[in-house]
Motif scaffolding. Sequence first.
Motif, PDB file in Angstrom:
ATOM      1  N   LEU A 197       0.862  -1.187   0.000  1.00  0.00           N
ATOM      2  CA  LEU A 197       0.000   0.000   0.000  1.00  0.00           C
ATOM      3  C   LEU A 197       0.894   1.232   0.000  1.00  0.00           C
ATOM      4  CD1 LEU A 197      -2.352  -1.270   2.862  1.00  0.00           C
ATOM      5  CD2 LEU A 197      -2.887  -1.275   0.407  1.00  0.00           C
ATOM      6  N   ASP A 198       0.418   2.288  -0.596  1.00  0.00           N
ATOM      7  CA  ASP A 198       1.228   3.498  -0.741  1.00  0.00           C
ATOM      8  C   ASP A 198       1.102   4.388   0.497  1.00  0.00           C
ATOM      9  OD1 ASP A 198       2.543   5.743  -1.525  1.00  0.00           O
ATOM     10  OD2 ASP A 198       1.280   6.180  -3.265  1.00  0.00           O
ATOM     11  N   PHE A 199       2.164   4.470   1.303  1.00  0.00           N
ATOM     12  CA  PHE A 199       2.131   5.263   2.541  1.00  0.00           C
ATOM     13  C   PHE A 199       1.897   6.749   2.255  1.00  0.00           C
ATOM     14  CE2 PHE A 199       4.475   7.399   6.141  1.00  0.00           C
ATOM     15  CZ  PHE A 199       3.615   7.024   7.153  1.00  0.00           C
ATOM     16  N   ASP A 200       2.261   7.188   1.066  1.00  0.00           N
ATOM     17  CA  ASP A 200       2.032   8.603   0.710  1.00  0.00           C
ATOM     18  C   ASP A 200       0.543   8.968   0.772  1.00  0.00           C
ATOM     19  OD1 ASP A 200       4.651   9.237   0.396  1.00  0.00           O
ATOM     20  OD2 ASP A 200       4.661   9.060  -1.790  1.00  0.00           O
ATOM     21  N   LEU A 201      -0.318   7.986   0.570  1.00  0.00           N
ATOM     22  CA  LEU A 201      -1.761   8.249   0.649  1.00  0.00           C
ATOM     23  C   LEU A 201      -2.183   8.571   2.082  1.00  0.00           C
ATOM     24  CD1 LEU A 201      -3.055   5.377  -1.682  1.00  0.00           C
ATOM     25  CD2 LEU A 201      -3.008   7.823  -2.198  1.00  0.00           C
ATOM     26  N   ILE A 202      -1.371   8.165   3.052  1.00  0.00           N
ATOM     27  CA  ILE A 202      -1.666   8.343   4.476  1.00  0.00           C
ATOM     28  C   ILE A 202      -1.079   9.652   5.014  1.00  0.00           C
ATOM     29  CG2 ILE A 202      -1.158   7.344   6.771  1.00  0.00           C
ATOM     30  CD1 ILE A 202      -3.245   5.782   5.266  1.00  0.00           C
ATOM     31  N   ARG A 203      -0.026  10.123   4.378  1.00  0.00           N
ATOM     32  CA  ARG A 203       0.708  11.287   4.923  1.00  0.00           C
ATOM     33  C   ARG A 203      -0.172  12.526   5.163  1.00  0.00           C
ATOM     34  NH1 ARG A 203       6.028   9.169   2.537  1.00  0.00           N
ATOM     35  NH2 ARG A 203       7.444   9.410   4.295  1.00  0.00           N
ATOM     36  N   PRO A 204      -1.037  12.925   4.218  1.00  0.00           N
ATOM     37  CA  PRO A 204      -1.846  14.139   4.476  1.00  0.00           C
ATOM     38  C   PRO A 204      -2.723  14.007   5.726  1.00  0.00           C
ATOM     39  CG  PRO A 204      -1.972  13.518   2.153  1.00  0.00           C
ATOM     40  CD  PRO A 204      -1.277  12.386   2.857  1.00  0.00           C
ATOM     41  N   LEU A 205      -3.153  12.786   6.029  1.00  0.00           N
ATOM     42  CA  LEU A 205      -3.994  12.552   7.212  1.00  0.00           C
ATOM     43  C   LEU A 205      -3.203  12.789   8.498  1.00  0.00           C
ATOM     44  CD1 LEU A 205      -6.673  11.536   8.431  1.00  0.00           C
ATOM     45  CD2 LEU A 205      -5.814   9.204   8.179  1.00  0.00           C
ATOM     46  N   LEU A 237      -9.503  10.193   1.622  1.00  0.00           N
ATOM     47  CA  LEU A 237      -8.740   9.724   2.781  1.00  0.00           C
ATOM     48  C   LEU A 237      -8.231  10.921   3.593  1.00  0.00           C
ATOM     49  CD1 LEU A 237      -5.979   6.928   2.646  1.00  0.00           C
ATOM     50  CD2 LEU A 237      -6.517   8.391   4.581  1.00  0.00           C
ATOM     51  N   GLN A 238      -9.136  11.460   4.367  1.00  0.00           N
ATOM     52  CA  GLN A 238      -8.801  12.615   5.211  1.00  0.00           C
ATOM     53  C   GLN A 238      -9.812  12.673   6.346  1.00  0.00           C
ATOM     54  OE1 GLN A 238      -6.852  14.391   6.826  1.00  0.00           O
ATOM     55  NE2 GLN A 238      -5.866  15.470   5.133  1.00  0.00           N
ATOM     56  N   THR A 239      -9.480  13.435   7.377  1.00  0.00           N
ATOM     57  CA  THR A 239     -10.417  13.622   8.480  1.00  0.00           C
ATOM     58  C   THR A 239     -11.128  14.965   8.299  1.00  0.00           C
ATOM     59  OG1 THR A 239     -10.604  13.959  10.877  1.00  0.00           O
ATOM     60  CG2 THR A 239      -8.443  14.362   9.906  1.00  0.00           C
ATOM     61  N   THR A 271      -5.214  18.541  -1.941  1.00  0.00           N
ATOM     62  CA  THR A 271      -4.220  17.613  -1.395  1.00  0.00           C
ATOM     63  C   THR A 271      -4.849  16.355  -0.796  1.00  0.00           C
ATOM     64  OG1 THR A 271      -4.261  18.551   0.836  1.00  0.00           O
ATOM     65  CG2 THR A 271      -2.783  19.606  -0.747  1.00  0.00           C
ATOM     66  N   PRO A 278      -6.162  12.769  -0.816  1.00  0.00           N
ATOM     67  CA  PRO A 278      -6.146  11.580  -1.677  1.00  0.00           C
ATOM     68  C   PRO A 278      -7.558  11.020  -1.845  1.00  0.00           C
ATOM     69  CG  PRO A 278      -4.482  11.411   0.072  1.00  0.00           C
ATOM     70  CD  PRO A 278      -5.403  12.549   0.435  1.00  0.00           C
ATOM     71  N   LYS A 300      -4.839  14.382  -6.300  1.00  0.00           N
ATOM     72  CA  LYS A 300      -4.311  13.089  -5.828  1.00  0.00           C
ATOM     73  C   LYS A 300      -5.366  11.991  -5.916  1.00  0.00           C
ATOM     74  CE  LYS A 300      -0.929  14.695  -2.472  1.00  0.00           C
ATOM     75  NZ  LYS A 300      -0.608  14.575  -1.036  1.00  0.00           N
ATOM     76  N   LYS A 332      -7.780  -3.326  -1.029  1.00  0.00           N
ATOM     77  CA  LYS A 332      -6.616  -2.494  -0.685  1.00  0.00           C
ATOM     78  C   LYS A 332      -7.043  -1.230   0.065  1.00  0.00           C
ATOM     79  CE  LYS A 332      -2.727  -3.823  -3.268  1.00  0.00           C
ATOM     80  NZ  LYS A 332      -1.429  -3.361  -3.747  1.00  0.00           N
ATOM     81  N   LEU A 391      -5.916  -0.060   3.710  1.00  0.00           N
ATOM     82  CA  LEU A 391      -5.345   1.267   3.963  1.00  0.00           C
ATOM     83  C   LEU A 391      -6.056   1.954   5.122  1.00  0.00           C
ATOM     84  CD1 LEU A 391      -4.558   3.145   0.639  1.00  0.00           C
ATOM     85  CD2 LEU A 391      -3.110   3.095   2.669  1.00  0.00           C
ATOM     86  N   VAL A 415      -2.750   6.205  12.365  1.00  0.00           N
ATOM     87  CA  VAL A 415      -2.127   7.537  12.378  1.00  0.00           C
ATOM     88  C   VAL A 415      -3.115   8.632  12.794  1.00  0.00           C
ATOM     89  CG1 VAL A 415      -0.489   6.820  10.599  1.00  0.00           C
ATOM     90  CG2 VAL A 415      -2.499   8.174   9.941  1.00  0.00           C
ATOM     91  N   MET A 445       6.116  14.397   6.650  1.00  0.00           N
ATOM     92  CA  MET A 445       5.699  14.704   5.282  1.00  0.00           C
ATOM     93  C   MET A 445       6.853  14.465   4.298  1.00  0.00           C
ATOM     94  SD  MET A 445       2.557  15.310   5.609  1.00  0.00           S
ATOM     95  CE  MET A 445       2.614  14.279   7.081  1.00  0.00           C
TER      96      MET A 445
END
Lengths: 251, 251
Positions: free
Chosen positions: A186-194, B108-110, B121, B123, B147, B155, B159, B166, B203
Motif C-alpha cells: 500500500l502506498d504510505f504517501d496516501l496516508i501522509r496528508p492525514l 482519505l482525510q479527516t 491535497t 487523496p 491526488k 486495498k 489502507l 495515524v 511529510m
Amino acid sequence: MKIGIIGSGNVAYHLVKMLKETQAVQLYSRNAENGLQVAENFSISFENDSQNLIENNDLIILAVSDDAIEKIAQEIDFADTIITHTSGIKSMHLLKSTSSNYGSFYPLQTFTKNRAVDYQTVPFLIDANNEQTRNTLTNLAKKISSKVSHVQDEKRSRLHLAAVLVNNFSNHLFALAQDYCTENKLDFDLIRPLILETAQKVMTQNPSEIQTGPAKRNDKKTIEQHLSWIEDENLTELYQLFTKSIQQKNR
Amino acid sequence: MKIGIIGSGNVAYHLVKMLKETQAVQLYSRNAENGLQVAENFSISFENDSQNLIENNDLIILAVSDDAIEKIAQEIDFADTIITHTSGIKSMHLLKSTSSNYGSFYPLQTFTKNRAVDYQTVPFLIDANNEQTRNTLTNLAKKISSKVSHVQDEKRSRLHLAAVLVNNFSNHLFALAQDYCTENKLDFDLIRPLILETAQKVMTQNPSEIQTGPAKRNDKKTIEQHLSWIEDENLTELYQLFTKSIQQKNR
C-alpha cells in the motif's frame, strides 16, 4: 552578551542558528570534527579549549546528550560563569557543583540539522538557581521566541514525558503504519496528508473532543477485521490496548 | 453532471462544499433537519424524497455512516443510476444488489464541519464494478483533488487500518498527554507545537529514520522516571508496550 555553546548535535546546531543573528557565539565540542563542521556552517568561531570558551564568554549553554551533562559538569570548572543545559528531563541541579549560577534552557521542540524551524513558535522553558540568572536566560530566550515561560525544574521534567508521548510514540505509530503499508503493498504517501491534518486539528481543538474511529463507536466488526490483518505482534497488542483505552475514556 | 448526495454528516458537508463549485448538487438526508441545514449553508436544493433524488441525478454519493450503507442500499432502489459510498473500510460490493453501476469514492482525510481543508491535497481512492463507472468517478474526483488513484476495494479497506493508526490512535495519545498535563498542572499548549512539527517531519521523511527518545537509546533511568509519574493504567501499559516495540524495531 557573549555565548559559548558546548555540543555539536541537533540542538547545538539550532542554538547556533538561533543565536548568531543577535549574539556573539563560540562553539566547543569534544567531537572536534562535528563541532568544526557546525561552526563553519554558520561562520562562527570554533574554540578548541573548553577553558578558553569559559573565559571568553558570559554564558555557557551545554547542548549535549542527557548522559553527558553530569560528566562535563564534573570535568570542567565553570566558576561563576552562567551555565545551563538544554535537557527536557534532567534536573538543573546536576550543574550545582560546577557553577554558582546555573539553570535550564529547554526548547520544547524536535530539531534536525538542515530542517528549518520557526523559532518564534518554539516554547522555551527556563529555570535557574537565582533570579538574576533566570532573568538573563529568559531575556536571551525572548530574543529567539515569543513563547518563553518560567517552568520549575521538576515541572519541566514532567512535561518531557508528555513530549515523549506526542513525539516519540506518535512517530513510532507512523513507523508501524508505514511498515504495515509496505508489507501490504500500500502506498504510505496516501496516508501522509492525514497525519498532518490530525496534528493541525489539535492546534485549535482538544483531542478528546475530536476522537473518532471504530474504537470510539465500538464497531466490533471493523476492529476484528483490522486485527486479522495485523501481523506484527507489538502492533496487535498496541491496537488492542488503544481500543480498550479509547473505549474506557469515552464511555 | 448532476449529483445527489445522501447524508448530512461531516463527509456529506464537505462533499457538498467540494462539488457545488463545478457541479449541480442536490442533498437528501433521512435526518431532514441536519440535511436542510447543510443545504441552506451552501445554498443548494434539499430533496425530501429519495426517489426524486435518484430520478433527478446522474450519480448518487452515499455519504453516510458505515453501518447505514447496507441498510440504505436495501431500502432504496437505485436502478442504473451510479451509486457510490465514501467509506474507508466497507466493500463497494455492499451496493451490488441496488444498482448495476456502483463504486467507492473515498476521500482519505479527516473532516469536521466548519474546518477548512485544502481539497487539492486530499487523496481520493476510487474503485467501481465497471470501467465506465470508474472513469466517471475518477473524473469527478479530479475536479476536486490532484491526488486521485484507482485503489482496489480490499486495498482501500486495508489502507483504512493505517488511517486508524495515524489518526485515531495518535489523537488518543494526544488526549492522554493532555489528561496527564491537566492532572500535573502542566500547560498542554507548551506541547502543541511539538505535535505539529512531529507530523510535518513525516511529510518528507520516513518515521523509522527519525525515531528518537529514551526508548530508542535505551535510557532506562528516564523510562523508569516516566513510569513512576504515570497514574493512568492504560497509559502505563501503552508506555511499556511502545518502549518494547521501539526497542525491538531499532535493535
